[in-house]
Scaffold this motif. Structure first.
Motif, PDB file in Angstrom:
ATOM      1  N   ARG A   1       0.646  -1.009   0.345  1.00 45.95           N
ATOM      2  CA  ARG A   1      -0.006   0.270  -0.280  1.00 45.95           C
ATOM      3  C   ARG A   1       1.304   1.317   0.212  1.00 45.95           C
ATOM      4  NH1 ARG A   1      -2.734  -1.010   4.222  1.00 45.95           N
ATOM      5  NH2 ARG A   1      -1.575   0.133   5.743  1.00 45.95           N
TER       6      ARG A   1
ATOM      7  N   TRP B   1       6.825  -7.271   6.749  1.00 46.25           N
ATOM      8  CA  TRP B   1       5.485  -7.097   6.395  1.00 46.25           C
ATOM      9  C   TRP B   1       4.697  -8.178   7.494  1.00 46.25           C
ATOM     10  CZ3 TRP B   1       0.917  -8.905   3.986  1.00 46.25           C
ATOM     11  CH2 TRP B   1       0.035  -8.109   4.560  1.00 46.25           C
TER      12      TRP B   1
ATOM     13  N   ARG C   1       2.193  -9.372  10.423  1.00 47.55           N
ATOM     14  CA  ARG C   1       1.109  -9.262  10.562  1.00 47.55           C
ATOM     15  C   ARG C   1       0.496 -10.724  11.098  1.00 47.55           C
ATOM     16  NH1 ARG C   1      -3.573  -6.077   8.126  1.00 47.55           N
ATOM     17  NH2 ARG C   1      -4.496  -7.421   8.811  1.00 47.55           N
TER      18      ARG C   1
ATOM     19  N   GLY D   1      -5.893   4.500  14.591  1.00 48.62           N
ATOM     20  CA  GLY D   1      -7.216   4.315  14.767  1.00 48.62           C
ATOM     21  C   GLY D   1      -8.006   5.363  15.515  1.00 48.62           C
TER      22      GLY D   1
ATOM     23  N   LEU E   1     -15.344   6.999   5.554  1.00 43.32           N
ATOM     24  CA  LEU E   1     -14.010   8.017   5.529  1.00 43.32           C
ATOM     25  C   LEU E   1     -12.734   8.967   4.488  1.00 43.32           C
ATOM     26  CD1 LEU E   1     -14.507   7.708   9.372  1.00 43.32           C
ATOM     27  CD2 LEU E   1     -12.394   5.875   9.224  1.00 43.32           C
TER      28      LEU E   1
ATOM     29  N   ASN F   1      -9.223   3.525  -2.048  1.00 40.86           N
ATOM     30  CA  ASN F   1      -7.568   2.984  -1.053  1.00 40.86           C
ATOM     31  C   ASN F   1      -6.586   2.301  -2.152  1.00 40.86           C
ATOM     32  OD1 ASN F   1      -6.160   1.138   0.573  1.00 40.86           O
ATOM     33  ND2 ASN F   1      -7.460  -0.610   0.393  1.00 40.86           N
TER      34      ASN F   1
ATOM     35  N   ARG G   1      -3.202   0.932  -3.449  1.00 41.33           N
ATOM     36  CA  ARG G   1      -2.212  -0.883  -4.218  1.00 41.33           C
ATOM     37  C   ARG G   1      -1.224  -0.597  -4.981  1.00 41.33           C
ATOM     38  NH1 ARG G   1      -3.549  -1.927  -0.365  1.00 41.33           N
ATOM     39  NH2 ARG G   1      -4.957  -3.728   1.149  1.00 41.33           N
TER      40      ARG G   1
ATOM     41  N   PRO H   1     -15.225  -0.735   3.483  1.00 42.54           N
ATOM     42  CA  PRO H   1     -14.667   0.477   4.553  1.00 42.54           C
ATOM     43  C   PRO H   1     -12.944  -0.233   5.246  1.00 42.54           C
ATOM     44  CG  PRO H   1     -17.062  -0.899   4.906  1.00 42.54           C
ATOM     45  CD  PRO H   1     -16.071  -0.985   3.633  1.00 42.54           C
ATOM     46  N   PHE H   2     -12.822  -1.527   5.515  1.00 44.01           N
ATOM     47  CA  PHE H   2     -11.719  -1.940   5.531  1.00 44.01           C
ATOM     48  C   PHE H   2     -10.531  -2.024   4.804  1.00 44.01           C
ATOM     49  CE2 PHE H   2     -15.195  -1.960   9.373  1.00 44.01           C
ATOM     50  CZ  PHE H   2     -14.725  -1.140  10.170  1.00 44.01           C
ATOM     51  N   GLY H   3     -10.768  -2.044   3.731  1.00 45.69           N
ATOM     52  CA  GLY H   3      -9.390  -2.543   2.394  1.00 45.69           C
ATOM     53  C   GLY H   3     -10.324  -4.322   2.866  1.00 45.69           C
ATOM     54  N   PHE H   4      -9.078  -4.386   1.531  1.00 43.77           N
ATOM     55  CA  PHE H   4      -9.241  -5.368   1.298  1.00 43.77           C
ATOM     56  C   PHE H   4      -8.252  -6.809   0.959  1.00 43.77           C
ATOM     57  CE2 PHE H   4      -8.472  -8.892  -2.365  1.00 43.77           C
ATOM     58  CZ  PHE H   4      -9.817  -9.388  -2.296  1.00 43.77           C
TER      59      PHE H   4
ATOM     60  N   ARG I   1      -3.667  -7.276   3.842  1.00 45.41           N
ATOM     61  CA  ARG I   1      -3.528  -6.061   3.738  1.00 45.41           C
ATOM     62  C   ARG I   1      -4.766  -5.441   4.412  1.00 45.41           C
ATOM     63  NH1 ARG I   1       2.500  -3.464   3.220  1.00 45.41           N
ATOM     64  NH2 ARG I   1       1.957  -2.829   5.016  1.00 45.41           N
ATOM     65  N   SER I   2      -6.064  -5.738   5.116  1.00 44.38           N
ATOM     66  CA  SER I   2      -6.762  -5.001   5.841  1.00 44.38           C
ATOM     67  C   SER I   2      -6.949  -4.578   6.827  1.00 44.38           C
ATOM     68  CB  SER I   2      -8.375  -5.808   5.070  1.00 44.38           C
ATOM     69  OG  SER I   2      -8.127  -7.020   6.012  1.00 44.38           O
ATOM     70  N   CYS I   3      -7.363  -3.860   7.005  1.00 47.22           N
ATOM     71  CA  CYS I   3      -7.382  -2.997   8.042  1.00 47.22           C
ATOM     72  C   CYS I   3      -7.166  -3.982  10.062  1.00 47.22           C
ATOM     73  CB  CYS I   3      -8.906  -2.253   8.892  1.00 47.22           C
ATOM     74  SG  CYS I   3      -8.394  -1.531  10.004  1.00 47.22           S
ATOM     75  N   VAL I   4      -6.230  -3.985  10.444  1.00 47.01           N
ATOM     76  CA  VAL I   4      -6.097  -5.021  11.184  1.00 47.01           C
ATOM     77  C   VAL I   4      -6.816  -4.338  12.731  1.00 47.01           C
ATOM     78  CG1 VAL I   4      -3.874  -3.754  12.849  1.00 47.01           C
ATOM     79  CG2 VAL I   4      -4.295  -6.455  12.694  1.00 47.01           C
TER      80      VAL I   4
HETATM   81  C1  HEM Z   1     -13.895   3.046  11.329  1.00 45.58           C
HETATM   82  C2  HEM Z   1     -12.490   2.629  11.973  1.00 45.58           C
HETATM   83  C3  HEM Z   1     -11.967   2.315  10.701  1.00 45.58           C
HETATM   84  C4  HEM Z   1     -11.280   2.369   9.068  1.00 45.58           C
HETATM   85  C5  HEM Z   1     -12.781   2.465   7.980  1.00 45.58           C
HETATM   86  C6  HEM Z   1     -10.381   1.720   8.605  1.00 45.58           C
HETATM   87  C7  HEM Z   1     -10.168   1.302   7.442  1.00 45.58           C
HETATM   88  C8  HEM Z   1      -8.861   0.858   7.503  1.00 45.58           C
HETATM   89  C9  HEM Z   1      -8.158   1.033   6.113  1.00 45.58           C
HETATM   90  C10 HEM Z   1      -9.291   1.236   4.415  1.00 45.58           C
HETATM   91  C11 HEM Z   1      -6.964  -0.123   5.664  1.00 45.58           C
HETATM   92  C12 HEM Z   1      -6.318  -0.427   4.089  1.00 45.58           C
HETATM   93  C13 HEM Z   1      -6.153  -2.269   4.688  1.00 45.58           C
HETATM   94  C14 HEM Z   1      -6.512  -2.002   2.995  1.00 45.58           C
HETATM   95  O1  HEM Z   1      -4.599  -1.384   2.310  1.00 45.58           O
HETATM   96  O2  HEM Z   1      -6.765  -3.045   2.333  1.00 45.58           O
HETATM   97  C15 HEM Z   1      -6.892   0.686   7.433  1.00 45.58           C
HETATM   98  C16 HEM Z   1      -5.706  -0.638   7.648  1.00 45.58           C
HETATM   99  C17 HEM Z   1      -5.190  -0.193   8.802  1.00 45.58           C
HETATM  100  N1  HEM Z   1      -5.774  -0.134  10.198  1.00 45.58           N
HETATM  101 FE1  HEM Z   1      -7.753   1.080   9.910  1.00 45.58          FE
HETATM  102  N2  HEM Z   1      -9.058   1.829   9.959  1.00 45.58           N
HETATM  103  C18 HEM Z   1     -10.307   2.089  10.840  1.00 45.58           C
HETATM  104  C19 HEM Z   1     -10.280   1.750  12.635  1.00 45.58           C
HETATM  105  C20 HEM Z   1      -8.358   1.715  13.220  1.00 45.58           C
HETATM  106  C21 HEM Z   1      -8.567   1.805  14.384  1.00 45.58           C
HETATM  107  C22 HEM Z   1      -9.631   1.122  15.577  1.00 45.58           C
HETATM  108  C23 HEM Z   1      -7.210   0.033  14.104  1.00 45.58           C
HETATM  109  C24 HEM Z   1      -6.077   0.257  15.403  1.00 45.58           C
HETATM  110  C25 HEM Z   1      -7.200  -0.472  16.699  1.00 45.58           C
HETATM  111  C26 HEM Z   1      -6.456   0.144  12.649  1.00 45.58           C
HETATM  112  C27 HEM Z   1      -5.861  -0.028  12.341  1.00 45.58           C
HETATM  113  C28 HEM Z   1      -4.524  -0.489  11.181  1.00 45.58           C
HETATM  114  C29 HEM Z   1      -3.822  -0.490  11.255  1.00 45.58           C
HETATM  115  C30 HEM Z   1      -2.978  -0.385  11.720  1.00 45.58           C
HETATM  116  C31 HEM Z   1      -3.620  -0.371   9.191  1.00 45.58           C
HETATM  117  C32 HEM Z   1      -2.618  -1.289   7.930  1.00 45.58           C
HETATM  118  C33 HEM Z   1      -2.582  -2.519   8.328  1.00 45.58           C
HETATM  119  C34 HEM Z   1      -1.531  -3.486   7.141  1.00 45.58           C
HETATM  120  O3  HEM Z   1      -0.829  -2.332   6.534  1.00 45.58           O
HETATM  121  O4  HEM Z   1      -1.556  -4.529   7.464  1.00 45.58           O
HETATM  122  N3  HEM Z   1      -7.589   0.707  12.177  1.00 45.58           N
HETATM  123  N4  HEM Z   1      -7.782   0.435   7.639  1.00 45.58           N
END
Ligand code: HEM
Length: 540
Positions: free
Chosen positions: A132, A163, A167, A339, A403, A407, A409, A479-482, A485-488
Motif C-alpha cells: 500500500r 510485513w 502481520r 485508529g 472515511l 484505498n 495499492r 470500508p476496511f480494505g481487502f 493487508r486489510s484493517c487489522v
Molecule cells: C472505522 C474505523 C476504521 C476504518 C474505516 C479503517 C479502515 C482501514 C483501511 C481501509 C485500511 C487499509 C486496508 C487495506 O489496505 O486493504 C486500514 C488499515 C489499517 N488499520 Fe484501520 N480502520 C479503522 C480503524 C482502525 C483502528 C481502531 C485501528 C487500531 C486499533 C486500525 C488499525 C489499522 C492498521 C494498523 C492498518 C494497517 C494494516 C496493514 O497495513 O497491515 N484501524 N484501516
C-alpha cells in the motif's frame, strides 16, 4: 516475459508464469477465503497475452503532465488548496474514469481508477504481500531514527516478507473473535462514561451538547483505542479531559495524517532536503514514539508486578508483550496512529445518520430492547451477534459518509485496466468510496437505508425497489480494505462502534436539528466540520 499479467473482464483470469506460480496459487486461496462469491479462473498464457496486445498502450492513457502536477500543487496553483478528494474529482472531470498521475521526484506513476472491474483486478492480483504506497514517509522516518529502534521491524508499515511476518504474529491477537472478550468489557466501561458525560454537558433546557462536542467524541475514540493498545484507562472522557501529554499526542496524530497527504501524495522533496513539512512530521513521530513507549513500559511494569494468576493474558497489550516488547510498542504505536482519528470520524458519521433518521433510530431501539430488555443488561459477544440492524446501521453510515476516498495499492502484475496496459509496480488509487453515492450501485444513494445490508427478512427489496444494484461488484463496499493487508483494527473498532451506538440509542432519543450540509472536510480522511450540537433526550 518476467511479470505476471492479468486480463479479463468480470471474471478475473490469472496468467500463471514460472516462479510466480506458487505465489499466485497461495494468493488465490487467500482471495477465495476473503471474498467467497467471486471465482478465480486460470486461463492459458495466450489469451492473456492477446488481451494485453490488443489493449491501448499505457502512454496513451489520459494524464496530467509532470509540469501540470507540480505547478498545480505550488502556492496559488489550481490544486494547492484542494483536499485529496476534491483533487481526485477535479481530475476525473477533466480526464475521465481512468487517468495517470505522473511520478515525480523519484516516485513511480499512479493510475486513478473509477471502474469497479478494475478494482477487482487490482485486488485479485495484489499477491500475498500486497503493497500500500503512500506511507513512505513513515518508513523513511523509522529507517532514519538515530537510535535504530526500528532496525528489526517497522511493523505494519513495512512491506514484503517483513510485513507478512509481523502481520502473522499480530493477526491472531488482534483479529480472532475469541479475543474480543479482552476488549469488550474495557470498551463498554469507556462507553458508559461517555453516556454520563453527555448527561453532564448537555444544556439543561435545550438538551443539546455544546458546539465543541467533537472534543468529547475524540476523547471517546482516544480512550477506546488507548484502553486496547496501551492497556491504559486514560479517563479523558470525564476524569482527565485536560491530560497534557494526551493533548500533545492527539495534535500530533492529526498532524501525522495531514503530513501523509503532503509527503505521500503531493510532490515532495523531503528525501533530498529536509522540508519544513517533513520536520513537522518527524517531530510528531518522535513525540508519538516517546509517549507510546512510556505507556507500554508502564504497562509492562504493571504486568510484572501483578501477573495474571491463571497464566491467561488479560489484554491485547499483554498478549503482544508475550511476543516481545518491541512488537508490543510498534503495534501499540500503529494502533494509536491508525485508529483514533478514523474512529472519531466514524462515530460522528453514525450519530449524524441516526439523528437525522428517527424512524430508523426507533427500529434500532426496538431491536436492542428485544435482545437486552433492561437498560443495565450487559453486552456480551453472544447477544451482540443478535443485533443485525445495529450492524446494518453502521455499515450504511460508513457508506453514507465514507472515511476516505478509497484505498491504494501497488499493482502486483501487468494488468489491462479499462482497456489500457498498466505495468506492474504502478501505484493505483481505487476510488471505492467515491462511488458510494452513485445510483448505479446504490439506488436512492442519498437516503440512509440500513435495510440495504440486511439478509433477513427481505434481501434487497424496499418499496419494491432494489437497494443494492443487482450484481453489484463486491469490490465496491470495502470500508476496511481487502485481503491480507486489510484493517487489522477492524474487529476492535466494530465492537467499539456497536457499543457506542447501542448505548446511546438505549439511553437517549438523539436529534440533530441543524443543517448537515458539508458535515466533513477531507484531507486524507474525513474530519467533522460542523458544530456537533446533538440533542440527547433521556428515554423513559
Ligand atoms: C472505522 C474505523 C476504521 C476504518 C474505516 C479503517 C479502515 C482501514 C483501511 C481501509 C485500511 C487499509 C486496508 C487495506 O489496505 O486493504 C486500514 C488499515 C489499517 N488499520 Fe484501520 N480502520 C479503522 C480503524 C482502525 C483502528 C481502531 C485501528 C487500531 C486499533 C486500525 C488499525 C489499522 C492498521 C494498523 C492498518 C494497517 C494494516 C496493514 O497495513 O497491515 N484501524 N484501516
Amino acid at each position: 516475459m518476467g511479470n505476471v499479467r492479468c486480463a479479463g473482464t468480470t471474471i478475473t483470469r490469472l496468467f500463471i508464469h514460472n516462479e510466480k506460480q506458487q505465489q499466485l496459487q497461495k494468493c488465490q486461496v487467500a482471495f477465495q477465503s476473503t471474498v467467497s462469491n467471486v471465482k478465480v479462473e486460470n486461463i492459458d498464457n495466450k489469451s492473456a497475452d492477446v488481451e494485453w496486445q490488443q489493449a491501448l498502450p499505457y502512454k496513451s492513457m489520459p494524464r496530467l503532465t509532470r509540469y501540470q502536477l507540480l505547478r498545480g500543487f505550488l502556492k496559488g496553483g489550481e490544486f494547492a488548496d484542494l483536499s485529496l478528494n476534491d483533487f481526485i474529482f477535479k481530475c476525473r472531470e477533466r480526464l475521465g474514469d481512468i487517468y495517470r498521475l505522473p511520478g515525480v521526484i523519484g516516485q513511480p506513476d499512479s493510475v486513478v481508477l473509477f471502474n469497479v472491474d478494475d478494482f477487482e483486478k487490482v485486488y485479485r492480483t495484489e499477491g500475498i504481500w500486497p503493497k500500500r504506497p503512500g506511507t513512505d514517509a513513515v518508513r523513511y522516518y523509522r529507517e532514519n531514527r538515530k537510535d535504530g529502534f526500528f532496525k528489526e521491524t517497522m511493523g505494519l508499515n513495512d512491506n514484503g516478507e517483513k510485513w507478512a511476518k509481523f502481520r502473522h504474529v499480530v493477526n491472531p491477537i488482534m483479529m480472532q473473535p475469541k479475543n474480543a472478550k479482552l476488549y469488550l468489557e474495557p470498551l463498554q466501561k469507556v462507553n458508559l462514561e461517555f453516556v454520563e458525560r453527555i448527561r453532564e454537558i448537555r444544556d439543561p433546557h435545550t438538551l443539546e451538547v455544546p458546539n465543541n462536542f467533537l472534543v468529547d467524541i475524540n476523547h471517546l475514540a482516544f480512550d477506546s483505542v488507548g484502553v486496547v493498545a496501551l492497556d491504559h484507562d486514560f479517563g479523558l472522557i470525564r476524569r482527565n479531559p485536560d491530560l497534557e501529554e494526551v493533548r500533545v499526542l492527539c495534535e500530533n496524530m492529526s498532524a501525522f495524517l495531514k503530513s501523509i497527504y503532503d509527503l505521500g501524495i503531493k510532490p515532495s522533496f523531503y528525501k533530498y532536503i529536509t522540508t519544513p513539512t517533513y520536520r513537522r512530521f518527524a517531530k510528531s513521530m518522535d513525540l508519538t514514539f516517546d509517549i507510546t513507549n512510556h505507556y507500554v513500559n508502564e504497562a509492562l511494569a504493571r504486568l510484572q508486578e501483578s501477573p495474571s494468576k491463571d497464566g491467561e493474558e488479560r489484554s491485547v497489550l499483554e498478549k503482544l508483550l508475550k511476543v516481545n516488547r518491541k512488537t508490543a510498542i510498534v503495534m501499540a504505536m500503529d494502533m494509536m496512529i491508525a485508529g483514533v482519528d478514523g474512529t472519531s470520524s466514524a462515530i460522528t458519521a453514525i450519530l449524524l445518520c441516526i439523528a437525522k433518521n428517527p424512524e430508523k433510530q426507533q427500529k434500532l431501539r426496538e431491536e436492542l430492547l428485544a435482545v437486552l430488555p433492561h437498560r443495565n443488561d450487559q453486552f456480551t459477544i453472544e447477544n451482540m451477534k443478535q443485533l443485525p440492524y445495529l450492524r446494518a446501521c453502521i455499515k450504511e453510515a460508513l457508506r453514507f459518509y465514507p472515511l476516505a476516498f478509497g484505498n491504494v495499492r501497488e499493482i502486483g502484475a501487468d494488468l489491462v485496466l479499462s482497456g489500457y496496459q498498466v505495468p506492474k509496480g504502478t501505484g493505483a488509487l481505487l476510488t471505492t468510496n467515491m462511488l458510494a453515492n452513485e445510483e448505479l450501485f446504490y439506488p436512492r444513494p442519498r437516503e440512509f437505508i440500513p435495510e440495504r445490508w440486511l439478509r433477513k427478512p427481505d434481501t434487497t427489496l424496499h418499496d419494491g425497489q432494489r437497494l443494492v444494484a443487482e450484481n453489484v461488484n463486491k469490490f465496491i463496499n470495502l470500508p476496511f480494505g481487502f485481503g491480507p493487508r486489510s484493517c487489522v483494527g477492524r474487529r476492535i473498532v466494530e465492537i467499539e462502534m456497536e457499543l457506542t451506538l447501542a448505548n446511546l440509542v438505549r439511553n437517549f432519543n438523539i436529534e440533530y436539528n441543524h443543517s448537515v450540509e458539508k458535515p466533513f472536510s477531507y484531507h486524507l480522511i474525513s474530519t467533522p466540520a460542523i458544530p456537533l450540537t446533538f440533542k440527547f433526550t433521556d428515554l423513559k
